[in-house]
Write an enzyme that holds these catalytic residues in place. Structure first.
Site, PDB file in Angstrom:
ATOM      1  N   LYS A 215     -14.319  -6.342  -1.786  1.00  0.00           N
ATOM      2  CA  LYS A 215     -14.686  -7.585  -1.115  1.00  0.00           C
ATOM      3  C   LYS A 215     -16.033  -8.124  -1.596  1.00  0.00           C
ATOM      4  O   LYS A 215     -16.840  -7.422  -2.194  1.00  0.00           O
ATOM      5  CB  LYS A 215     -14.657  -7.392   0.401  1.00  0.00           C
ATOM      6  CG  LYS A 215     -13.227  -7.290   0.924  1.00  0.00           C
ATOM      7  CD  LYS A 215     -13.113  -7.328   2.425  1.00  0.00           C
ATOM      8  CE  LYS A 215     -11.638  -7.404   2.838  1.00  0.00           C
ATOM      9  NZ  LYS A 215     -11.452  -7.354   4.299  1.00  0.00           N
ATOM     10  N   ARG A 255      -7.935   0.612   4.021  1.00  0.00           N
ATOM     11  CA  ARG A 255      -7.022  -0.283   3.309  1.00  0.00           C
ATOM     12  C   ARG A 255      -7.639  -0.589   1.943  1.00  0.00           C
ATOM     13  O   ARG A 255      -8.719  -1.195   1.865  1.00  0.00           O
ATOM     14  CB  ARG A 255      -6.790  -1.564   4.108  1.00  0.00           C
ATOM     15  CG  ARG A 255      -5.767  -2.513   3.502  1.00  0.00           C
ATOM     16  CD  ARG A 255      -5.546  -3.723   4.399  1.00  0.00           C
ATOM     17  NE  ARG A 255      -4.524  -4.604   3.844  1.00  0.00           N
ATOM     18  CZ  ARG A 255      -4.758  -5.574   2.966  1.00  0.00           C
ATOM     19  NH1 ARG A 255      -5.996  -5.791   2.538  1.00  0.00           N
ATOM     20  NH2 ARG A 255      -3.767  -6.312   2.507  1.00  0.00           N
TER      21      ARG A 255
END
Length: 279
Positions: A215, A255
């Site tokens: 991210k 995840r």
């Protein structure tokens, strides 16, 4: 140290526009092959998604999302995989559960389509509810946490509200996992604050799933001298460090895109844990 290794949820984006790997596995055969590869690398769960939730993303039609995910879910379930469907839509969740998905991973926590809660309640699937404030095309305008306690207090309170709504819809608490929603209506600073306060979020009494993989806040952390964020494909070492730290804090699941790097980091964490326990 925590006794249980976090579950590794491998990401299979059957999309043309996801931020990290959009288009790489956008057809059934390539997506199924990628799922098999993630399983071989140690994934416990495969998270199949047909809608990109990157900042600015446009939503697909329901029919498009169904066409993307159902063939992949059916194929991987037939091969024995534990499959999660990454969707905000009740229609997609219902079809995915019918096809064999055992988890519904809803980044909106039931806010985008409240009907999804009834779908899960009528099934035996587990439900992942993420902290969410708005759809991707304008979510960053909601990254404001000015109240007492800042982002941590707000996210905890809003997740508690979602947990109450989920239980009221008939989903037993033991089937619910919570996700702090890193990057969703959050700045890089907000993400780090939440990671530093995982214990406060865990005090809600439900297992936590964390999705930090690749991210933007990691890219910002690793920016060059000119301030340009590190490219998506250069963020994995920082993420592997987070994997071990989050395992230490007892999160339920991670995840991730790179399952091999994640399971390698967890193997090192577990070896150190075992050595300490043997002393």
């Amino acid at each position: 140290m925590p006794a249980v290794r976090p579950r590794v949820m491998g990401i299979v984006n059957v999309t043309p526009d996801s931020f990290s790997d959009g288009g790489r596995w956008a057809d059934r055969d390539s997506a199924v092959a990628h799922g098999r590869e993630l399983l071989a690398h140690g994934a416990d769960i495969l998270d199949i998604g047909g809608e990109s939730t990157r900042p600015g993303a446009t939503r697909p039609l329901v029919a498009e999302e169904l066409d993307r995910v159902l063939p992949v879910i059916s194929a991987l379930v037939a091969e024995g995989a534990v499959v999660s469907v990454d969707t905000m839509r009740g229609e997609v969740a219902a079809a995915a559960v019918e096809a064999g998905a055992r988890l519904v991973n809803d980044v909106s926590g039931g806010l985008a389509d409240p009907a999804i809660l009834g779908v899960v309640a009528r099934s035996d699937a587990s439900y992942v509810a993420m902290h969410w404030r708005a759809h991707s095309h304008h979510m960053q305008s909601f990254a404001v946490y000015d109240g007492p306690g800042g982002v941590v207090a707000a996210v905890r309170a809003e997740l508690a509200d979602r947990l109450a709504a989920i239980e009221a819809a008939g989903i037993p608490a033991e089937r619910v996992v919570l996700d702090p929603g890193l990057g969703f209506a959050k700045t890089a600073g907000h993400n780090w604050e939440l990671l530093g306060a995982i214990d406060q979020l865990a005090s809600l009494g439900r297992p936590l799933l964390v999705g930090a993989s690749r991210k933007g806040f990691l890219g910002a952390l690793l920016a060059d001298e000119a301030g340009s964020p590190r490219r998506v494909d250069g963020r994995e070492h920082a993420h592997a460090a987070l994997v071990a730290l989050l395992a230490e804090r007892g999160v339920w699941g991670l995840r991730v895109h790179d399952v091999r790097a994640t399971t390698d980091a967890l193997a090192a964490w577990a070896a150190l844990r075992d050595a300490e326990e043997a002393r």
